[in-house]
Design a protein around this motif. Structure first.
Motif, PDB file in Angstrom:
ATOM      1  N   ALA A 230     -26.591 -34.871  42.835  1.00 24.47           N
ATOM      2  CA  ALA A 230     -25.899 -35.915  42.066  1.00 24.47           C
ATOM      3  C   ALA A 230     -26.892 -36.831  41.361  1.00 24.47           C
ATOM      4  CB  ALA A 230     -24.991 -36.734  42.980  1.00 24.47           C
ATOM      5  N   LYS A 231     -27.980 -37.153  42.019  1.00 21.16           N
ATOM      6  CA  LYS A 231     -28.956 -38.099  41.463  1.00 21.16           C
ATOM      7  C   LYS A 231     -29.900 -37.455  40.444  1.00 21.16           C
ATOM      8  CE  LYS A 231     -31.465 -41.970  41.567  1.00 21.16           C
ATOM      9  NZ  LYS A 231     -30.986 -43.250  41.144  1.00 21.16           N
ATOM     10  N   TYR A 232     -30.398 -36.240  40.729  1.00 19.32           N
ATOM     11  CA  TYR A 232     -31.498 -35.692  39.932  1.00 19.32           C
ATOM     12  C   TYR A 232     -31.190 -34.434  39.124  1.00 19.32           C
ATOM     13  CZ  TYR A 232     -34.346 -38.824  42.785  1.00 19.32           C
ATOM     14  OH  TYR A 232     -34.881 -39.927  43.397  1.00 19.32           O
ATOM     15  N   SER A 233     -30.105 -33.760  39.380  1.00 13.98           N
ATOM     16  CA  SER A 233     -29.866 -32.486  38.700  1.00 13.98           C
ATOM     17  C   SER A 233     -29.530 -32.676  37.226  1.00 13.98           C
ATOM     18  CB  SER A 233     -28.722 -31.726  39.377  1.00 13.98           C
ATOM     19  OG  SER A 233     -28.529 -30.478  38.741  1.00 13.98           O
ATOM     20  N   THR A 234     -29.919 -31.682  36.437  1.00 16.00           N
ATOM     21  CA  THR A 234     -29.553 -31.656  35.020  1.00 16.00           C
ATOM     22  C   THR A 234     -28.496 -30.595  34.758  1.00 16.00           C
ATOM     23  OG1 THR A 234     -31.405 -30.175  34.587  1.00 16.00           O
ATOM     24  CG2 THR A 234     -31.778 -32.529  34.211  1.00 16.00           C
ATOM     25  N   HIS A 235     -28.083 -29.891  35.792  1.00 12.61           N
ATOM     26  CA  HIS A 235     -27.039 -28.872  35.681  1.00 12.61           C
ATOM     27  C   HIS A 235     -25.699 -29.597  35.747  1.00 12.61           C
ATOM     28  CE1 HIS A 235     -24.454 -25.498  36.700  1.00 12.61           C
ATOM     29  NE2 HIS A 235     -25.441 -24.688  36.335  1.00 12.61           N
ATOM     30  N   THR A 236     -25.019 -29.683  34.624  1.00  9.11           N
ATOM     31  CA  THR A 236     -23.824 -30.512  34.504  1.00  9.11           C
ATOM     32  C   THR A 236     -22.753 -30.154  35.523  1.00  9.11           C
ATOM     33  OG1 THR A 236     -24.297 -30.757  32.154  1.00  9.11           O
ATOM     34  CG2 THR A 236     -22.091 -31.362  32.883  1.00  9.11           C
ATOM     35  N   ASP A 237     -22.436 -28.880  35.665  1.00  9.41           N
ATOM     36  CA  ASP A 237     -21.366 -28.484  36.583  1.00  9.41           C
ATOM     37  C   ASP A 237     -21.711 -28.812  38.031  1.00  9.41           C
ATOM     38  OD1 ASP A 237     -19.884 -27.565  34.441  1.00  9.41           O
ATOM     39  OD2 ASP A 237     -20.556 -25.482  34.674  1.00  9.41           O
ATOM     40  N   ARG A 238     -22.934 -28.530  38.438  1.00  6.35           N
ATOM     41  CA  ARG A 238     -23.341 -28.831  39.821  1.00  6.35           C
ATOM     42  C   ARG A 238     -23.371 -30.342  40.063  1.00  6.35           C
ATOM     43  NH1 ARG A 238     -25.024 -24.160  42.403  1.00  6.35           N
ATOM     44  NH2 ARG A 238     -25.950 -22.611  41.052  1.00  6.35           N
ATOM     45  N   LYS A 239     -23.824 -31.088  39.067  1.00  3.84           N
ATOM     46  CA  LYS A 239     -23.871 -32.544  39.188  1.00  3.84           C
ATOM     47  C   LYS A 239     -22.463 -33.105  39.365  1.00  3.84           C
ATOM     48  CE  LYS A 239     -26.149 -36.487  37.046  1.00  3.84           C
ATOM     49  NZ  LYS A 239     -27.478 -36.579  37.619  1.00  3.84           N
ATOM     50  N   HIS A 240     -21.529 -32.636  38.546  1.00  7.23           N
ATOM     51  CA  HIS A 240     -20.147 -33.111  38.641  1.00  7.23           C
ATOM     52  C   HIS A 240     -19.515 -32.729  39.977  1.00  7.23           C
ATOM     53  CE1 HIS A 240     -19.516 -34.770  34.595  1.00  7.23           C
ATOM     54  NE2 HIS A 240     -20.413 -33.868  34.222  1.00  7.23           N
ATOM     55  N   ALA A 241     -19.795 -31.518  40.446  1.00  7.44           N
ATOM     56  CA  ALA A 241     -19.254 -31.092  41.738  1.00  7.44           C
ATOM     57  C   ALA A 241     -19.812 -31.957  42.870  1.00  7.44           C
ATOM     58  CB  ALA A 241     -19.573 -29.622  41.982  1.00  7.44           C
ATOM     59  N   ALA A 242     -21.101 -32.263  42.806  1.00  9.15           N
ATOM     60  CA  ALA A 242     -21.719 -33.110  43.832  1.00  9.15           C
ATOM     61  C   ALA A 242     -21.133 -34.517  43.795  1.00  9.15           C
ATOM     62  CB  ALA A 242     -23.235 -33.165  43.632  1.00  9.15           C
ATOM     63  N   ILE A 243     -20.930 -35.048  42.605  1.00  6.64           N
ATOM     64  CA  ILE A 243     -20.331 -36.382  42.461  1.00  6.64           C
ATOM     65  C   ILE A 243     -18.926 -36.386  43.049  1.00  6.64           C
ATOM     66  CG2 ILE A 243     -19.445 -38.056  40.786  1.00  6.64           C
ATOM     67  CD1 ILE A 243     -21.854 -37.229  38.981  1.00  6.64           C
ATOM     68  N   ALA A 244     -18.153 -35.347  42.769  1.00  7.95           N
ATOM     69  CA  ALA A 244     -16.784 -35.258  43.287  1.00  7.95           C
ATOM     70  C   ALA A 244     -16.782 -35.208  44.817  1.00  7.95           C
ATOM     71  CB  ALA A 244     -16.078 -34.035  42.711  1.00  7.95           C
ATOM     72  N   GLU A 245     -17.694 -34.442  45.400  1.00 12.81           N
ATOM     73  CA  GLU A 245     -17.790 -34.354  46.867  1.00 12.81           C
ATOM     74  C   GLU A 245     -18.178 -35.708  47.469  1.00 12.81           C
ATOM     75  OE1 GLU A 245     -17.359 -32.002  49.351  1.00 12.81           O
ATOM     76  OE2 GLU A 245     -16.236 -30.965  47.778  1.00 12.81           O
ATOM     77  N   ILE A 246     -19.136 -36.370  46.850  1.00 11.80           N
ATOM     78  CA  ILE A 246     -19.568 -37.677  47.353  1.00 11.80           C
ATOM     79  C   ILE A 246     -18.411 -38.667  47.267  1.00 11.80           C
ATOM     80  CG2 ILE A 246     -21.083 -39.662  46.897  1.00 11.80           C
ATOM     81  CD1 ILE A 246     -23.190 -37.537  45.974  1.00 11.80           C
ATOM     82  N   THR A 247     -17.680 -38.633  46.165  1.00 12.37           N
ATOM     83  CA  THR A 247     -16.550 -39.543  45.978  1.00 12.37           C
ATOM     84  C   THR A 247     -15.489 -39.324  47.052  1.00 12.37           C
ATOM     85  OG1 THR A 247     -16.951 -39.637  43.606  1.00 12.37           O
ATOM     86  CG2 THR A 247     -14.778 -40.306  44.358  1.00 12.37           C
ATOM     87  N   ARG A 248     -15.223 -38.059  47.381  1.00 14.09           N
ATOM     88  CA  ARG A 248     -14.217 -37.760  48.406  1.00 14.09           C
ATOM     89  C   ARG A 248     -14.656 -38.227  49.795  1.00 14.09           C
ATOM     90  NH1 ARG A 248     -13.191 -33.308  45.179  1.00 14.09           N
ATOM     91  NH2 ARG A 248     -14.684 -31.907  46.188  1.00 14.09           N
ATOM     92  N   SER A 249     -15.934 -38.144  50.083  1.00  8.90           N
ATOM     93  CA  SER A 249     -16.390 -38.451  51.435  1.00  8.90           C
ATOM     94  C   SER A 249     -16.849 -39.899  51.621  1.00  8.90           C
ATOM     95  CB  SER A 249     -17.531 -37.510  51.832  1.00  8.90           C
ATOM     96  OG  SER A 249     -18.653 -37.727  51.016  1.00  8.90           O
ATOM     97  N   TYR A 250     -17.115 -40.617  50.547  1.00 13.19           N
ATOM     98  CA  TYR A 250     -17.656 -41.972  50.662  1.00 13.19           C
ATOM     99  C   TYR A 250     -16.535 -42.969  50.981  1.00 13.19           C
ATOM    100  CZ  TYR A 250     -20.334 -46.152  49.742  1.00 13.19           C
ATOM    101  OH  TYR A 250     -20.958 -47.363  49.886  1.00 13.19           O
ATOM    102  N   GLN A 251     -16.760 -43.775  51.992  1.00 18.30           N
ATOM    103  CA  GLN A 251     -15.788 -44.794  52.393  1.00 18.30           C
ATOM    104  C   GLN A 251     -16.245 -46.159  51.900  1.00 18.30           C
ATOM    105  OE1 GLN A 251     -12.893 -44.021  54.002  1.00 18.30           O
ATOM    106  NE2 GLN A 251     -13.569 -41.911  53.701  1.00 18.30           N
ATOM    107  N   SER A 252     -15.296 -46.926  51.353  1.00 20.48           N
ATOM    108  CA  SER A 252     -15.605 -48.256  50.842  1.00 20.48           C
ATOM    109  C   SER A 252     -14.338 -49.092  50.835  1.00 20.48           C
ATOM    110  CB  SER A 252     -16.151 -48.140  49.416  1.00 20.48           C
ATOM    111  OG  SER A 252     -16.245 -49.399  48.803  1.00 20.48           O
ATOM    112  N   SER A 253     -14.519 -50.403  50.845  1.00 24.57           N
ATOM    113  CA  SER A 253     -13.362 -51.294  50.756  1.00 24.57           C
ATOM    114  C   SER A 253     -12.852 -51.396  49.317  1.00 24.57           C
ATOM    115  CB  SER A 253     -13.721 -52.680  51.292  1.00 24.57           C
ATOM    116  OG  SER A 253     -14.781 -53.227  50.539  1.00 24.57           O
ATOM    117  N   ALA A 254     -13.611 -50.860  48.384  1.00 28.39           N
ATOM    118  CA  ALA A 254     -13.212 -50.889  46.969  1.00 28.39           C
ATOM    119  C   ALA A 254     -12.062 -49.904  46.736  1.00 28.39           C
ATOM    120  CB  ALA A 254     -14.394 -50.518  46.084  1.00 28.39           C
ATOM    121  N   PRO A 255     -11.235 -50.167  45.736  1.00 26.98           N
ATOM    122  CA  PRO A 255     -10.173 -49.223  45.396  1.00 26.98           C
ATOM    123  C   PRO A 255     -10.766 -47.863  45.001  1.00 26.98           C
ATOM    124  CG  PRO A 255      -9.859 -51.307  44.244  1.00 26.98           C
ATOM    125  CD  PRO A 255     -11.195 -51.376  44.908  1.00 26.98           C
TER     126      PRO A 255
END
Length: 181
Positions: free
Chosen positions: A71-96
């Protein structure tokens, strides 16, 4: 080939997969051609090491560490987006949820210098970087800034842990230049 530091090794390894045949990623023919004339040297050798580092890190890092580095360093768009989506699903926060998603996306794809980010293909439209667009509910700006700061701090901590693990792997392979101080 050895790398100066773990970040350069990770960046080069993650970039190796995005090199296409127009730029020279036809891995097998290059390596085979170089072997016919003797030893694999130069750019082909460096590319081969980058590919090997990619494989070693992907195989040996914990999935969460691999995901955060992609998510932080890749230039491969599809892999980067997939990693971001996984992080978003697993990350817990008080934010909406939407705010959390936007904060993670803009952390992984920061606004770059230049006119409208035209220096990179991995930039978002300008509206993505405006926190007012990250939630429909009215929240004080200080609260939004705290949410964003906490999310980014936590993500950077995860990156630090992942880089530490990657460094251990690379040191085990003798791929990092020892500190000379």
């Amino acid at each position: 080939m050895t790398y100066r530091n773990v970040v350069s090794a990770v960046v080069r390894a993650l970039a190796a997969e995005t090199i296409n045949s127009a730029g020279g990623c036809d891995f097998e023919p290059k390596i085979q051609g170089a072997r016919q004339s003797g030893e694999v040297v130069g750019k082909e050798a460096a590319f081969l090491v980058d590919c090997m580092v990619f494989s070693r890190l992907h195989k040996n890092l914990a999935p969460a560490h691999w995901r955060i580095l992609v998510a932080k360093y890749s230039t491969h768009t599809d892999r980067k987006h997939a990693a971001i989506a996984e992080i978003t699903r697993s990350y817990q926060s008080s934010a909406p949820d939407r705010f959390r998603h936007c904060a993670i996306v803009t952390w992984a794809m920061p606004k770059l210098a230049g006119v409208e980010g035209k220096r990179s293909t991995n930039v978002l439209p300008a509206a993505w970087y405006e926190m007012d667009n990250w939630t429909d509910d009215p929240h004080p700006i200080k609260t939004q800034e705290r949410w964003r700061r906490d999310i980014r701090r936590a993500l950077e901590t995860c990156v630090d842990h992942a880089l530490t693990e990657a460094q251990h792997i690379l040191e085990g392979e003798d791929l990092l230049v020892p500190d000379v101080a």
